[in-house]
Motif scaffolding. Structure first.
Motif, mmCIF file in Angstrom:
data_model
loop_
_atom_site.group_PDB
_atom_site.id
_atom_site.type_symbol
_atom_site.label_atom_id
_atom_site.label_comp_id
_atom_site.label_asym_id
_atom_site.label_seq_id
_atom_site.Cartn_x
_atom_site.Cartn_y
_atom_site.Cartn_z
ATOM 1 N N PHE A 169 43.964 2.991 -8.809
ATOM 2 C CA PHE A 169 44.333 3.132 -10.215
ATOM 3 C C PHE A 169 45.547 2.272 -10.552
ATOM 4 N N SER A 170 46.501 2.170 -9.623
ATOM 5 C CA SER A 170 47.666 1.294 -9.847
ATOM 6 C C SER A 170 47.214 -0.153 -10.023
ATOM 7 N N HIS A 171 46.224 -0.556 -9.231
ATOM 8 C CA HIS A 171 45.709 -1.928 -9.373
ATOM 9 C C HIS A 171 45.000 -2.089 -10.719
ATOM 10 N N ILE A 172 44.220 -1.083 -11.119
ATOM 11 C CA ILE A 172 43.517 -1.164 -12.406
ATOM 12 C C ILE A 172 44.517 -1.334 -13.556
ATOM 13 N N VAL A 173 45.607 -0.602 -13.507
ATOM 14 C CA VAL A 173 46.632 -0.722 -14.558
ATOM 15 C C VAL A 173 47.133 -2.163 -14.640
ATOM 16 N N HIS A 174 47.336 -2.789 -13.488
ATOM 17 C CA HIS A 174 47.816 -4.177 -13.490
ATOM 18 C C HIS A 174 46.722 -5.146 -13.944
ATOM 19 N N VAL A 175 45.470 -4.835 -13.648
ATOM 20 C CA VAL A 175 44.374 -5.677 -14.152
ATOM 21 C C VAL A 175 44.291 -5.556 -15.669
ATOM 22 N N LEU A 203 34.777 -14.040 -8.884
ATOM 23 C CA LEU A 203 34.148 -14.979 -9.809
ATOM 24 C C LEU A 203 35.049 -15.241 -11.010
ATOM 25 N N SER A 204 35.745 -14.195 -11.500
ATOM 26 C CA SER A 204 36.642 -14.378 -12.646
ATOM 27 C C SER A 204 37.803 -15.301 -12.305
ATOM 28 N N SER A 205 38.257 -15.243 -11.064
ATOM 29 C CA SER A 205 39.336 -16.129 -10.639
ATOM 30 C C SER A 205 38.849 -17.586 -10.652
ATOM 31 N N LEU A 206 37.615 -17.773 -10.221
ATOM 32 C CA LEU A 206 37.024 -19.117 -10.245
ATOM 33 C C LEU A 206 36.890 -19.620 -11.679
ATOM 34 N N THR A 207 36.391 -18.770 -12.585
ATOM 35 C CA THR A 207 36.218 -19.224 -13.970
ATOM 36 C C THR A 207 37.560 -19.513 -14.639
ATOM 37 N N PHE A 208 38.590 -18.743 -14.306
ATOM 38 C CA PHE A 208 39.931 -19.002 -14.863
ATOM 39 C C PHE A 208 40.447 -20.348 -14.353
ATOM 40 N N HIS A 209 40.242 -20.613 -13.067
ATOM 41 C CA HIS A 209 40.660 -21.895 -12.486
ATOM 42 C C HIS A 209 39.918 -23.054 -13.172
ATOM 43 N N LEU A 210 38.620 -22.887 -13.373
ATOM 44 C CA LEU A 210 37.834 -23.942 -14.022
ATOM 45 C C LEU A 210 38.250 -24.128 -15.486
ATOM 46 N N ALA A 211 38.654 -23.035 -16.148
ATOM 47 C CA ALA A 211 39.149 -23.137 -17.529
ATOM 48 C C ALA A 211 40.421 -23.969 -17.572
ATOM 49 N N SER A 243 32.559 -4.946 -7.746
ATOM 50 C CA SER A 243 33.727 -5.338 -8.542
ATOM 51 C C SER A 243 34.511 -6.445 -7.847
ATOM 52 N N THR A 244 34.474 -6.459 -6.521
ATOM 53 C CA THR A 244 35.145 -7.529 -5.772
ATOM 54 C C THR A 244 34.508 -8.876 -6.108
ATOM 55 N N ALA A 245 33.180 -8.899 -6.152
ATOM 56 C CA ALA A 245 32.480 -10.136 -6.529
ATOM 57 C C ALA A 245 32.858 -10.548 -7.951
ATOM 58 N N ALA A 246 32.961 -9.565 -8.853
ATOM 59 C CA ALA A 246 33.303 -9.875 -10.253
ATOM 60 C C ALA A 246 34.697 -10.478 -10.365
ATOM 61 N N ILE A 247 35.669 -9.913 -9.646
ATOM 62 C CA ILE A 247 37.038 -10.438 -9.788
ATOM 63 C C ILE A 247 37.180 -11.794 -9.090
ATOM 64 N N THR A 252 35.723 -15.281 -18.134
ATOM 65 C CA THR A 252 36.763 -14.637 -17.318
ATOM 66 C C THR A 252 37.094 -13.263 -17.891
ATOM 67 N N LEU A 253 37.233 -13.178 -19.201
ATOM 68 C CA LEU A 253 37.523 -11.904 -19.859
ATOM 69 C C LEU A 253 36.394 -10.898 -19.597
ATOM 70 N N ALA A 254 35.147 -11.334 -19.751
ATOM 71 C CA ALA A 254 34.003 -10.442 -19.527
ATOM 72 C C ALA A 254 33.971 -9.955 -18.079
ATOM 73 N N LEU A 255 34.240 -10.847 -17.136
ATOM 74 C CA LEU A 255 34.258 -10.456 -15.724
ATOM 75 C C LEU A 255 35.418 -9.499 -15.427
ATOM 76 N N GLY A 256 36.554 -9.703 -16.085
ATOM 77 C CA GLY A 256 37.690 -8.800 -15.908
ATOM 78 C C GLY A 256 37.380 -7.402 -16.425
ATOM 79 N N VAL A 257 36.740 -7.337 -17.582
ATOM 80 C CA VAL A 257 36.340 -6.040 -18.136
ATOM 81 C C VAL A 257 35.300 -5.393 -17.216
ATOM 82 N N ALA A 258 34.357 -6.192 -16.719
ATOM 83 C CA ALA A 258 33.346 -5.676 -15.784
ATOM 84 C C ALA A 258 34.015 -5.112 -14.533
#
Length: 193
Positions: A135-141, A66-74, A60-64, A93-99
Motif C-alpha cells: 500500500f505504501s508503494h501504491i501511494v507513491h505510484v 511496460l509503462s517505464s518503457l513507454t515513458f522512456h520512449l516518450a 501488475s509487474t508487467a504493466a509497470i 504510460t498513464l493507462a498502464l500506471g492506472v492499470a
C-alpha cells in the motif's frame, strides 16, 4: 537566451535533479526499513510461510515495466521533436500506471479471497506487513500518476521541446524509480516468504 541565463537554467536543472535524488534515496531507505522489519518478523511463530503471491501482482509487474518503457520512449520522442508520438506514449504510460494500481487492488482481493486478512482478529503479521509495504508503494505510484498528469498537461501546453525537457525528465526519473522499487519488492516477496 544569453550565456548567463543558460548557465542559470542548467544549474537550476541540476539542483532539481539532485533534490529528486535525495527524495528517492529517502523513499528507498523507508522501504529498506519496512523490508528489514519483514525479514526480522519471519522468525515469529505465527508467520505464514506458505503464502502465495497473488497472480495480479505479477501482471501488475508487467504493466509497470511496460509503462517505464513507454515513458522512456516518450522522452526520446520529444527530444526528436515528435509531439504526436510523445502524446500517445504519455497517454499509454498513464493507462498502464492506472492499470498497475487497479491490479494491485485486485491482488488484495485475491489475498482476501484466499482467507488472509490485513487487519482485525483474522489478520496475520505476514499479511499486515504485505499490506503496509504494497500500500505504501501504491501511494507513491498515485503520486507518480499525479506527476505524470502534470507532465501530460505541460506537454499539451507545449512546454517541452528538443533541449527543453527538464520536467519530463524529472517525471521519468521518478517513474523509473517507482518501477525499480516495485521490481525489488516483488522479488523480495517471492524470495523471502
Amino acid at each position: 537566451m544569453d550565456l548567463t541565463q543558460g548557465t542559470f537554467v542548467e544549474k537550476q536543472g541540476r539542483a532539481k535533479k539532485m533534490m529528486l535524488w535525495f527524495g528517492m534515496v529517502s523513499l528507498a531507505m523507508m522501504f529498506a526499513g519496512l523490508t528489514s522489519a519483514y525479514v526480522v518478523s519471519k522468525s515469529r511463530p505465527d508467520w505464514i510461510s506458505d503464502f502465495q503471491i497473488p497472480t495480479s501482482f505479477y501482471i501488475s509487474t508487467a504493466a509497470i515495466l511496460l509503462s517505464s518503457l513507454t515513458f522512456h520512449l516518450a522522452k526520446k520522442a520529444i527530444q526528436n521533436g515528435d509531439k504526436s508520438k510523445t502524446t500517445t506514449l504519455l497517454l499509454v504510460t498513464l493507462a498502464l500506471g492506472v492499470a498497475f494500481v487497479l491490479l494491485q487492488f485486485a491482488g488484495f482481493s485475491e489475498i482476501i479471497a484466499n482467507g488472509y486478512y490485513f487487519t482485525g482478529s483474522e489478520s496475520t503479521i505476514t499479511t499486515s506487513f504485505l499490506y503496509a509495504i504494497v500500500f505504501s508503494h501504491i501511494v507513491h505510484v498515485i503520486a507518480g500518476l499525479l506527476v505524470l498528469l502534470v507532465v501530460i498537461y505541460n506537454h499539451f501546453k507545449e512546454k517541452y521541446k528538443p533541449g527543453q525537457t527538464l520536467g519530463l525528465e524529472l517525471g521519468a526519473m521518478f517513474w523509473h524509480f517507482l518501477d525499480f522499487l516495485w521490481v525489488y519488492l516483488i522479488l523480495f516477496f517471492y524470495f523471502f516468504r
